[in-house]
Design a protein around this motif. Structure first.
Motif: not given
Length: 193
Positions: A25, A29, A32, A35, A53, A71, A75
């Motif tokens: 991606t 991490w 992510w 986000h 995602a 992803v 998570y």
């Protein structure tokens, strides 16, 4: 890039998953995590997390839908919404695969010839065996009394048409206690082919 460290959370995400996600991606991490946190993902279900995602996937990424699922699962594991091997329904799953120098139909046929007459796996009776075929894959499926569903699939290798990935996917385990036992069982049967 991140090393997949817990960052103060109950992280149960496999480190190799984090590294693969970061490579594919282009996001670390911790990016992510930021986000997802900005979207309140810890309070959402799997489908919503996967949509968040997917919307953040970079242009040109091969299989962005698959990576969005990966992803989202990572998570969920990181935040404790699920543990490794657990599906979004709360049951557990395990898989194993092997590459064979056969076409997809022959690979699944090899499984059926070697293991299709087995009456039980690890003490659970086989029921409802059936096969099917789509444009992309060949399948052999069966249920295990008290231990979920099994899908054996033959998928052509994208880089070498003479090879097939034969996968065994076991879903519907009530808990994660026997995941490694089941993984070893399926790997052992695949190794016999």
């Amino acid at each position: 890039m991140s090393d997949g460290a817990p960052n103060g959370r109950g992280n149960r995400t496999r480190g190799e998953s984090i590294a693969a996600i970061e490579r594919a991606t282009g996001l670390a991490w911790n990016e992510w995590l930021t986000h997802f946190d900005s979207h309140g993902a810890a309070q959402l279900g799997h489908a919503e997390i996967a949509r968040i995602a997917r919307a953040a996937m970079r242009e040109g990424l091969t299989n962005p839908d698959w990576w969005a699922q990966a992803v989202a699962i990572a998570y969920e594991q990181h935040t404790g919404l699920r543990v490794p091997g657990q599906s979004s329904s709360g049951t557990f799953r395990v898989s194993a695969s092997r590459t064979l120098t056969l076409d997809r139909d022959a690979a699944v046929s090899a499984w059926v010839s070697a293991h299709g007459q087995v009456a039980e796996h690890l003490g659970h009776a086989v029921t409802g065996a059936r096969d099917s075929r789509t444009e992309k894959r060949t399948f052999y499926r069966f249920d295990l009394e008290g231990a979920g569903r099994i899908e054996v699939s033959g998928t052509p290798n994208a880089k070498d048409s003479a090879k097939t990935t034969l996968g065994v996917s076991h879903e519907g385990l009530a808990d994660g206690e026997r995941i490694e036992e089941w993984r070893a069982h399926w790997k052992g049967l695949l190794a016999e082919l």
